[in-house]
Structure formats: structure tokens, C-alpha cells
Enzyme design. Structure first.
Site, PDB file in Angstrom:
ATOM      1  N   PHE A 127       0.837  -1.188   0.000  1.00 19.11           N
ATOM      2  CA  PHE A 127       0.000   0.000   0.000  1.00 19.11           C
ATOM      3  C   PHE A 127       0.875   1.241   0.000  1.00 19.11           C
ATOM      4  CE2 PHE A 127       0.988   0.031   4.406  1.00 19.11           C
ATOM      5  CZ  PHE A 127       0.634   1.270   4.932  1.00 19.11           C
ATOM      6  N   GLU A 131       4.815  10.291  -0.239  1.00 24.03           N
ATOM      7  CA  GLU A 131       5.418  10.828  -1.449  1.00 24.03           C
ATOM      8  C   GLU A 131       6.746  11.488  -1.090  1.00 24.03           C
ATOM      9  OE1 GLU A 131       2.594  13.345  -3.427  1.00 24.03           O
ATOM     10  OE2 GLU A 131       1.148  11.722  -3.708  1.00 24.03           O
ATOM     11  N   PRO A 132       7.615  11.747  -2.080  1.00 24.66           N
ATOM     12  CA  PRO A 132       8.952  12.268  -1.776  1.00 24.66           C
ATOM     13  C   PRO A 132       8.967  13.549  -0.964  1.00 24.66           C
ATOM     14  CG  PRO A 132       8.853  11.524  -4.049  1.00 24.66           C
ATOM     15  CD  PRO A 132       7.457  11.430  -3.510  1.00 24.66           C
ATOM     16  N   GLY A 135       6.252  13.253   3.570  1.00 26.84           N
ATOM     17  CA  GLY A 135       6.409  12.512   4.817  1.00 26.84           C
ATOM     18  C   GLY A 135       5.087  12.172   5.456  1.00 26.84           C
ATOM     19  N   THR A 162       6.917  -0.727   0.808  1.00 28.80           N
ATOM     20  CA  THR A 162       7.391  -2.053   1.185  1.00 28.80           C
ATOM     21  C   THR A 162       6.703  -3.073   0.288  1.00 28.80           C
ATOM     22  OG1 THR A 162       7.696  -1.357   3.471  1.00 28.80           O
ATOM     23  CG2 THR A 162       7.599  -3.716   3.058  1.00 28.80           C
ATOM     24  N   ILE A 352      26.117  -4.647  26.121  1.00 28.75           N
ATOM     25  CA  ILE A 352      26.512  -5.853  26.853  1.00 28.75           C
ATOM     26  C   ILE A 352      27.514  -6.664  26.035  1.00 28.75           C
ATOM     27  CG2 ILE A 352      25.655  -8.114  27.624  1.00 28.75           C
ATOM     28  CD1 ILE A 352      23.131  -6.652  28.611  1.00 28.75           C
ATOM     29  N   GLU A 378       4.961   3.667  10.017  1.00 31.44           N
ATOM     30  CA  GLU A 378       3.561   3.926  10.394  1.00 31.44           C
ATOM     31  C   GLU A 378       3.423   5.162  11.276  1.00 31.44           C
ATOM     32  OE1 GLU A 378       1.955   2.283   8.594  1.00 31.44           O
ATOM     33  OE2 GLU A 378       2.439   0.161   8.540  1.00 31.44           O
ATOM     34  N   THR A 380       5.976   8.645  12.882  1.00 27.05           N
ATOM     35  CA  THR A 380       7.055   8.889  13.836  1.00 27.05           C
ATOM     36  C   THR A 380       6.526   9.006  15.260  1.00 27.05           C
ATOM     37  OG1 THR A 380       6.845  11.277  13.592  1.00 27.05           O
ATOM     38  CG2 THR A 380       8.335  10.146  12.055  1.00 27.05           C
TER      39      THR A 380
END
Length: 400
Positions: A127, A131-132, A135, A162, A352, A378, A380
Site C-alpha cells: 500500500f 510521497e517524496p 512525509g 514495502t 553488553i 507507520e 514517527t
């Protein structure tokens, strides 16, 4: 089985599904994840295995060939898969969001055509909203669709898809050309169901997938742009059959997507804790395992608490959505907390490991590069805080 991140009140079927997925992760994903990730190689064999398990149809209703399971079941499966390799959970997530949007908002013809094939993994979904140049500001999209007889003509550029190349169905949000002057931007958007061939280049007339974006982490899964140049789509491929409802449809999908991202954060954090607690008992300094040093025990205590808290909030958000109630507050909180805690748990596990954590021979190096994607996927942290703050003010509005 880990004592952390257990879920009360599951049915026997849910426990059986989770056990099956957990075994698959341990046997088929964890042994190969780091090698495939370093090569940025698409996990074809893993995806085929998940198709056989029925994971691609987990939430699709039984009448359309799926398993008809709840969002909670799906989220718990995603948590297990992300524990193995987060990229694999991303492959499933976008497919799941498109299937959910079809189930909730599609016409009966659209459901009957797409959902049975999606349940089998024969049609794979992606989906696209971003767009560039915009955001998180979805209302500012410039991609446009203009009605031309029985078709719409689509033009514009999309970003951060994705499954952009491997998918065969993309749900794309466009500004609708026949919207009236003065109409609020979110009321002039339409979701289109675009079928395409898999691969790069021109995947159908007027639609191009230029190539794979090279990323710091989240490798293996293909993240791409999408360019529409005179792309013609039949009017019956408007999601739900009616234009100008796309914003609400997409937000509904993103809401459940946020539960998914929270689940991914839980899975990655749990794996980081497992790696950290194991290494702390193997590595010796000053004559004893570093796990016996109070400083490391404090760190493990904080890590375990964060894993448990994230899981509890994710489960609560999923159950809220399953109940039919509005869950944007719970989903926003779960996504925000789980992604932030995931980053912190992974970093503590990295610390660690000491110098070895910087080596690509150790799995924690991969997790260290994967965790940041969850901070922006999804929406920030800042977007989640806006959602949370507004909803809290609605719930606790001061009385005059």
C-alpha cells in the site's frame, strides 16, 4: 519458552498457531536471517513456508479462504516472526493491511476477486500513501486521479513502498480530480486497487517501479518508489466503489498497521534481550560472568521490564480493535512505547556485547541496524504523540 511476553486468555487454537509459528521461526528463519540480511537477499524460501502455514490468510475470513483469526492472533504471530527477522514481518504487514482494507471497505466483487487469492499468497499486497516531499503530511499528497469515462487516469510519484517490486496488488492513495472546490483535503482522496506484474521497470502501462532503495537496515524486503504516468485504472477498482473515501480507508488500515509495528518492536526487543542475557552469562571479566556484576543485572532488569511493558500495551491495543471499539489512542501508545523501548533494549544488548557487538559475526549488529526503522514506520514518535495528546484531551475535556 521465555517467561517474558506471555499472553493470558488465549484459546487452544491461538496457542497452537503461535507454537507452530514459533517453531518455524526457530528452525527456518533464525538460522539463515543474518546471512540473508547481509546479502540483502529476498527470503523466498521463508515466504513460501509462511504461505504453506496459512499466515498470509490469517485474518482473512473463512468464507474467502482464510483462517478468520483476530488481530491479536495476527499481532502475536508478527511478534514471533520479527523475533526471527524483522524484514519478514514487513513482507507480511503490507499484505495484511491491504487485505484488511478490502475486508472492511471493499465491494463484494472486490472481496470475492482478491481475498481468496490473497489468503493463499498468490496475490501479494502493498500500500502507498507517502510521497517524496510530504512525509507524514498525508493531506498534502499531489498524486492525482482524474475521471475519464469508465476509467481514472493516475499521475504522480509515491515513495517508501514495502513490497513495491514483489507485490502484485498495490492500494494507492490519490487526490481525486473530480473533488469540489473548497472541499477539505482529506475528503478529496481515493484509494485505488492497482494490479501489476512483479519486478522492476514498467510493470504495467503507465506504472513504473524504478528500483530497490538501498537501506541501512530492514534489508531483504524490497522498498521502492512508484511512478504513475498516465496510468489507467477501471472505475470498479476504486476501493469500495465510491471515490473520496480513501483517507478514512487508509487511516483505518494504518491504525491496525500501528499494532503490527508495535508487535514488531516487541519481537525485536525480545530477541535482543535473549541475546544480551545469554552473552552476559558467557562473557567473563574480573573472574566471573559479567551477568554477576550489578551494573549488568540492572541493565538486564530494565531490558526485561521494557519487553514486558511493550508486549502488554501491544496486546491491549489489539484486543481493543478486535472488540470493535476505537483504538487509535491505544494503538498510538503501543506503537510509540514499543518502538522506543525496542531501540533502547537493542542498544543495551549491544553494550553488553561490548566490542563484539560491532562485529557482523554477531546477530546483535543486525538488530542494531533494524530497530531504527520502527521509530519512523507507520508514523514517527512525534505523530504518535500528537494522536495520543489529542485523544487524551477528548477523553479528559475540562467542563465549563
Amino acid at each position: 519458552m521465555s517467561r517474558l511476553a506471555q499472553t493470558e486468555g488465549l484459546t487452544d487454537i491461538q496457542r497452537e498457531i503461535l507454537s507452530t509459528v514459533r517453531d518455524f521461526v526457530d528452525k527456518e528463519i533464525l538460522p539463515v536471517a543474518t546471512e540473508l540480511e547481509h546479502r540483502d537477499e529476498y527470503p523466498t524460501a521463508i515466504v513460501e513456508g509462511l504461505k504453506e502455514l496459512g499466515v498470509f490468510g490469517l485474518m482473512i475470513p473463512e468464507e474467502y479462504g482464510g483462517l478468520g483469526e483476530s488481530l491479536l492472533t495476527y499481532a502475536l504471530c508478527v511478534e514471533e516472526i520479527a523475533r526471527g527477522w524483522m524484514s519478514v514481518s514487513g513482507i507480511i504487514n503490507t499484505h495484511f493491511i491491504v487485505a484488511y482494507m478490502l475486508k472492511q471497505h471493499g465491494t463484494e466483487e472486490q472481496k470475492e476477486y482478491f481475498l481468496p487469492k490473497m489468503a493463499l499468497g498468490e496475490i501479494r499486497g502493498a500500500f502507498s500513501m507517502s510521497e517524496p516531499g510530504l512525509g507524514s503530511d498525508v493531506s498534502a499528497i499531489t498524486s492525482k486521479a482524474v475521471r475519464d469515462g469508465d476509467e481514472y487516469v493516475l499521475n504522480g510519484q509515491k515513495m517508501w513502498l514495502t513490497n513495491g517490486a514483489t507485490s502484485t496488488l498495490v492500494a494507492v492513495l490519490c487526490r481525486t480530480g473530480d473533488a469540489q472546490e473548497g472541499v477539505a483535503p482529506h475528503k478529496a482522496m481515493t484509494t485505488f486497487l492497482i494490479e501489476k506484474e512483479p519486478g522492476f521497470g514498467e510493470v504495467r502501462p503507465g506504472l513504473t517501479i524504478p528500483g530497490k532503495i538501498d537501506k541501512m537496515g530492514y534489508k531483504g524486503v524490497d522498498t521502492t518508489e512508484l511512478i504513475m504516468d498516465g496510468l489507467r485504472i477501471p472505475a470498479d477498482r476504486v476501493l469500495g466503489g465510491m471515490p473520496n473515501r480513501g483517507f478514512y480507508q487508509m487511516m483505518d488500515g494504518v491504525e491496525v498497521g500501528r499494532v503490527n509495528v508495535a508487535a514488531r518492536g516487541c519481537g525485536v526487543a525480545r530477541r535482543a534481550f535473549e541475546l544480551g542475557v545469554a552473552y552476559a552469562q558467557q562473557r567473563h571479566t574480573f573472574g566471573k560472568p559479567i551477568a554477576q556484576h550489578q551494573a549488568i543485572q540492572f541493565k538486564l532488569a530494565e531490558m526485561g521490564t521494557k519487553v514486558e511493558a511493550s508486549h502488554a500495551m501491544m496486546v491491549n491495543a489489539a484486543r481493543k480493535k478486535d472488540s470493535g471499539a476505537r483504538n487509535d489512542l491505544e494503538a498510538g501508545m503501543a506503537k510509540y512505547l514499543a518502538s522506543e523501548y525496542c531501540k533502547e533494549v537493542v542498544e543495551d544488548a549491544f553494550r553488553i556485547h561490548g566490542g563484539y557487538g560491532f562485529s557482523k559475526e554477531y546477530e546483535i549488529e543486525r538488530l542494531y541496524r533494524e530497530a531504527p526503522m520502527l521509530l519512523i514506520g507507520e508514523g514517527t514518535a512525534e505523530i504518535q504523540k500528537m494522536i495520543i495528546g489529542r485523544r487524551l484531551l477528548e477523553e479528559y475535556r475540562a467542563q465549563d
